[in-house]
Scaffold this motif. Sequence first.
Motif, PDB file in Angstrom:
ATOM      1  N   ASP A  63       0.841  -1.190   0.000  1.00  0.00           N
ATOM      2  CA  ASP A  63       0.000   0.000   0.000  1.00  0.00           C
ATOM      3  C   ASP A  63       0.884   1.251   0.000  1.00  0.00           C
ATOM      4  N   SER A  64       0.347   2.337  -0.518  1.00  0.00           N
ATOM      5  CA  SER A  64       1.140   3.553  -0.704  1.00  0.00           C
ATOM      6  C   SER A  64       0.825   4.627   0.327  1.00  0.00           C
ATOM      7  N   MET A  65       0.256   4.214   1.475  1.00  0.00           N
ATOM      8  CA  MET A  65      -0.103   5.183   2.506  1.00  0.00           C
ATOM      9  C   MET A  65       1.065   5.557   3.416  1.00  0.00           C
ATOM     10  N   LYS A  66       2.208   4.895   3.242  1.00  0.00           N
ATOM     11  CA  LYS A  66       3.401   5.194   4.041  1.00  0.00           C
ATOM     12  C   LYS A  66       3.133   5.033   5.536  1.00  0.00           C
ATOM     13  N   GLY A  67       2.329   4.008   5.857  1.00  0.00           N
ATOM     14  CA  GLY A  67       1.996   3.764   7.254  1.00  0.00           C
ATOM     15  C   GLY A  67       1.052   4.783   7.842  1.00  0.00           C
ATOM     16  N   ALA A  68       0.493   5.655   7.003  1.00  0.00           N
ATOM     17  CA  ALA A  68      -0.351   6.792   7.396  1.00  0.00           C
ATOM     18  C   ALA A  68       0.459   7.896   8.067  1.00  0.00           C
ATOM     19  N   TYR A  69       1.788   7.795   8.022  1.00  0.00           N
ATOM     20  CA  TYR A  69       2.648   8.843   8.577  1.00  0.00           C
ATOM     21  C   TYR A  69       2.857   9.909   7.503  1.00  0.00           C
ATOM     22  N   LEU A  70       1.881  10.796   7.375  1.00  0.00           N
ATOM     23  CA  LEU A  70       1.845  11.790   6.301  1.00  0.00           C
ATOM     24  C   LEU A  70       1.811  13.227   6.816  1.00  0.00           C
ATOM     25  N   GLY A  71       1.854  13.369   8.145  1.00  0.00           N
ATOM     26  CA  GLY A  71       1.733  14.690   8.744  1.00  0.00           C
ATOM     27  C   GLY A  71       3.069  15.344   9.045  1.00  0.00           C
ATOM     28  N   PRO A  72       3.048  16.474   9.772  1.00  0.00           N
ATOM     29  CA  PRO A  72       4.275  17.217  10.075  1.00  0.00           C
ATOM     30  C   PRO A  72       5.254  16.418  10.925  1.00  0.00           C
ATOM     31  N   GLU A  73       6.554  16.694  10.733  1.00  0.00           N
ATOM     32  CA  GLU A  73       7.599  16.156  11.592  1.00  0.00           C
ATOM     33  C   GLU A  73       8.535  17.289  11.965  1.00  0.00           C
ATOM     34  N   PHE A  74       9.355  17.066  12.999  1.00  0.00           N
ATOM     35  CA  PHE A  74      10.204  18.128  13.527  1.00  0.00           C
ATOM     36  C   PHE A  74      11.620  17.593  13.717  1.00  0.00           C
ATOM     37  N   SER A  75      12.590  18.357  13.249  1.00  0.00           N
ATOM     38  CA  SER A  75      13.982  17.967  13.437  1.00  0.00           C
ATOM     39  C   SER A  75      14.340  18.047  14.916  1.00  0.00           C
ATOM     40  N   GLN A  76      15.452  17.423  15.304  1.00  0.00           N
ATOM     41  CA  GLN A  76      15.866  17.475  16.703  1.00  0.00           C
ATOM     42  C   GLN A  76      16.161  18.909  17.125  1.00  0.00           C
ATOM     43  N   ARG A  77      16.712  19.700  16.225  1.00  0.00           N
ATOM     44  CA  ARG A  77      16.956  21.109  16.547  1.00  0.00           C
ATOM     45  C   ARG A  77      15.644  21.843  16.810  1.00  0.00           C
ATOM     46  N   GLU A  78      14.633  21.597  15.977  1.00  0.00           N
ATOM     47  CA  GLU A  78      13.329  22.231  16.165  1.00  0.00           C
ATOM     48  C   GLU A  78      12.674  21.768  17.458  1.00  0.00           C
ATOM     49  N   VAL A  79      12.835  20.483  17.778  1.00  0.00           N
ATOM     50  CA  VAL A  79      12.278  19.948  19.028  1.00  0.00           C
ATOM     51  C   VAL A  79      12.889  20.670  20.224  1.00  0.00           C
ATOM     52  N   GLU A  80      14.208  20.789  20.238  1.00  0.00           N
ATOM     53  CA  GLU A  80      14.886  21.401  21.380  1.00  0.00           C
ATOM     54  C   GLU A  80      14.543  22.889  21.502  1.00  0.00           C
TER      55      GLU A  80
END
Length: 611
Positions: free
Chosen positions: A364-381
Amino acid sequence: MNILGISAYYHDSAACLVSGGELVAAAQEERFTRKKHDPGFPGYSARYCLRAGNLCPADVDYIVFYDKPFSKFERIFETYLAFAPNGFKSFATSVPVWVKDKLFQRMLITNALNEHLGRGIDWSSRLRFSEHHLSHAASAFFPSPFHEAAVLTMDGVGEWTTTSLAIGKGRELSIYKELRFPHSLGLLYSAFTYYTGFKVNSGEYKVMGLAPYGEPKYVHLIKEHLINIKEDGSFHLDMSFFDYCTGLTMTNDRFERLFGGPARRPESRLTQKEMDLAASIQAITEEVVLKLAKGIRAATGQRNLCLAGGVALNCVANGKLLREKLFDQIWIQPAAGDAGGALGAALAAYHLMLEKPRSSYSGDSMKGAYLGPEFSQREVEESLGKTGAVFTTESDEALINNVAHALADGKAVGWMQGRMEFGPRALGARSIIADPRSPTVQKQLNLKVKYRESFRPFAPSVLREDVSQWFQLDSESPYMLLVADVNSTKRLPMTEKQQQLFGIDRLNVVRSEIPAVTHVDYSARVQTVQNSTNPRFHRLISKFKELTGCPVLVNTSFNVRGEPIVCTPEDAFRCFMGTEIELLVVGNSLIRKEDQSRALVTDYSSCYGCD
């Protein structure tokens, strides 16, 4: 070719970007605005999708809306005429709103695009409209791993259609059979959602979770008075018991007389009656779904089945359908409700309108449903620093080891990693996780972390390679859309006294080695976790297995009752400080509750309304 799919103006609005036939990004608007089931134009979601695709607004070739507003207005108007003079007051009150929001929706959408994506572009010339159930069908078939399949969509209502059957082959997809409003399985289920005191369009999963506490005592009454089910699964409702065509409620006085009293007041005490009603409508739903599936198999000869529409989120019915082995394989769109309509609209435009081929059928081409925003470690900190959080940054190995030990010690952990999930389920990217072996976790998470009703079950996330050892399931269930029973080898015998318990009294009986995820009927809503799709979550569960011998974790969405699932590090920290979650993990940052300033603690239990 860049296509932006949009669903909006009813509930769960969303945006999705398809570029060159590939799903690039998708997200629900509620995650950004923090308004549960936000129906507004998905401006934040659309802008996120463009950022994820490294596009500017001018790069979008088409905007595709997930249904046809004029056809929907036509259905509403014709329904009132058919039932006149009933509902005239409601009709007179609503007409101005309908004219603005339905009849002139092209203008409304164009204005919203100007506001949220920028002026200076002729959005109207790029705007297209799909059909509601075609959008659902496209969302189910085109991302599926099948070259050819039958596609069943079931929900409340689109324009006119409530249930549709389509056949997909390659890039082609056509609907050839449908049931029409007002005869709707989704609306029938919602009528019982309303009558048992829960919110329509959000509380249906509560009815499903409540059903195992009851007995299906009202099945005969429902079949005798409310629904006539044919052998092929088609059905007809007696509309004299319902008020959803012209009124402001789902049911009427005749419905109340049939079931012996008025609807339960929201938030009032649940009784055995509500549990039995839930069990009964769940049984009816399963019967209809199974008969529809049998009819489809016989009529089409198709060996694969795809599902979408709100009813496809009924994972209990899905599990029973899988066990019937009517089809070789079943694939269910993880964002099966209206949010997924945005995805389906974009894919329908690419494959059907533009006649572009599908690229692969290897998975399936849903990529595990992981299609939303993500944050780099720098952005997290940076984000955590702004909130005042005290945290440490760990290596991958130390992080996994520390979290696994915390889980084994009984701690509840907020787990935020990678791209946010698209759809209603938390799948190990925005999750609260815990030890399923604990007999108290289910109750503690409900009352002290989620601030919700104690009867509501939690789901297990299990290593794909170990699923058949723990559950009566030997296939993938990556999207938490299949219910399976806990294996008999993992169950614990009940005493004679325990077996005599009824209703909510059965909640506290420890009935398996993983009681926190074992429902009162020994069932569980299973998510299988694969290294190829979510390697970090897979590593964590594997480490927990190494420590405890158990390859299963409790997995529930990272939010409290009435709150959308967290999206950003700030959302996660705010929820962490407002609940009794003891450990928060965002990227490689570890935040322990005891290290935080007491000034940052908030009373989160009343921040959001009831769901």
